[in-house]
Design a protein around this motif. Structure first.
Motif, mmCIF file in Angstrom:
data_model
loop_
_atom_site.group_PDB
_atom_site.id
_atom_site.type_symbol
_atom_site.label_atom_id
_atom_site.label_comp_id
_atom_site.label_asym_id
_atom_site.label_seq_id
_atom_site.Cartn_x
_atom_site.Cartn_y
_atom_site.Cartn_z
ATOM 1 N N LEU A 190 -26.118 21.654 9.609
ATOM 2 C CA LEU A 190 -26.595 20.855 8.197
ATOM 3 C C LEU A 190 -27.825 19.954 8.607
ATOM 4 O O LEU A 190 -28.885 19.871 7.871
ATOM 5 C CB LEU A 190 -25.481 19.888 7.968
ATOM 6 N N LEU A 220 -31.146 19.135 6.609
ATOM 7 C CA LEU A 220 -31.049 17.569 6.183
ATOM 8 C C LEU A 220 -31.248 16.792 7.373
ATOM 9 O O LEU A 220 -31.098 17.252 8.335
ATOM 10 C CB LEU A 220 -29.690 17.405 5.809
ATOM 11 N N ALA A 244 -27.550 12.167 7.827
ATOM 12 C CA ALA A 244 -26.963 12.635 6.302
ATOM 13 C C ALA A 244 -25.773 13.766 6.849
ATOM 14 O O ALA A 244 -24.746 13.759 6.327
ATOM 15 C CB ALA A 244 -27.855 13.069 5.383
ATOM 16 N N ALA A 245 -26.301 14.658 7.684
ATOM 17 C CA ALA A 245 -25.297 15.909 8.058
ATOM 18 C C ALA A 245 -24.276 15.148 8.861
ATOM 19 O O ALA A 245 -23.018 15.581 8.556
ATOM 20 C CB ALA A 245 -26.184 16.818 8.951
ATOM 21 N N ILE A 276 -21.828 13.574 6.172
ATOM 22 C CA ILE A 276 -21.435 14.674 4.873
ATOM 23 C C ILE A 276 -20.245 15.265 5.515
ATOM 24 O O ILE A 276 -19.186 15.491 4.751
ATOM 25 C CB ILE A 276 -22.304 15.443 4.614
ATOM 26 N N VAL A 277 -20.341 15.740 6.647
ATOM 27 C CA VAL A 277 -19.234 16.444 7.514
ATOM 28 C C VAL A 277 -18.117 15.595 7.442
ATOM 29 O O VAL A 277 -16.692 16.181 7.015
ATOM 30 C CB VAL A 277 -19.587 17.078 8.748
ATOM 31 N N ALA A 323 -17.001 13.097 5.661
ATOM 32 C CA ALA A 323 -16.583 12.870 4.138
ATOM 33 C C ALA A 323 -16.194 14.163 3.640
ATOM 34 O O ALA A 323 -14.833 13.941 3.065
ATOM 35 C CB ALA A 323 -18.011 12.499 3.359
ATOM 36 N N ALA A 324 -16.351 15.235 3.979
ATOM 37 C CA ALA A 324 -15.672 16.489 3.529
ATOM 38 C C ALA A 324 -14.280 16.601 4.165
ATOM 39 O O ALA A 324 -13.208 17.001 3.808
ATOM 40 C CB ALA A 324 -16.520 17.880 3.781
#
Length: 135
Positions: free
Chosen positions: A75, A79, A83-84, A87-88, A90-91
């Motif tokens: 990612l 990005l 941010a990467a 995001i991971v 959070a997922a």
């Protein structure tokens, strides 16, 4: 001749019973020793197997960590790294929440931990027995 023959016959029978008892005791002791040795050997195998399962779990956990790092790195190509990096996790948090909710629902279906249908059947059986006893 009669009393002495009877007496020696009784002694030999009692000796045979005593001998059989001793042999049976030795046989049971031997079987117990064999069972103990067999269980000790099985215990060793279970211990080794458990250790190997634990090792596999640790390696699997490390593999998942490396996979998450790889996803973050992939990612980060499109990005910013920060941010990467957000995001991971959070997922993963969303996936964990879904699993938690599903697990909680399964526990709710299992509660209470008593076999309710069996308890009701036993109560009905007891009532039927009491009823038939009073007739």
């Amino acid at each position: 001749m009669g009393p002495s023959t009877e007496r020696s016959g009784q002694e030999s029978v009692s000796e045979l019973v005593q001998l059989a008892s001793q042999q049976l005791t030795e046989l049971v002791r031997g079987e117990l020793r064999l069972a103990q040795a067999e269980m000790k050997e099985k215990g060793r195998h279970y211990g080794k197997g458990g250790g190997l399962f634990g090792g596999a779990g640790v390696i699997g956990f490390l593999m998942l960590q490396a996979l998450v790092t790889g996803v973050i790195a992939a990612l980060a190509v499109v990005l910013p790294v920060w941010a990467a990096g957000l995001i991971v996790p959070a997922a993963l948090a969303v996936i964990a929440a879904v699993l938690l909710k599903s697990g909680r629902k399964q526990f709710g279906r299992a509660a209470p931990p008593t076999p309710e249908q069996t308890v009701e059947n036993v109560k009905a059986d007891v009532a039927t027995i009491k009823e038939s006893a009073h007739r």
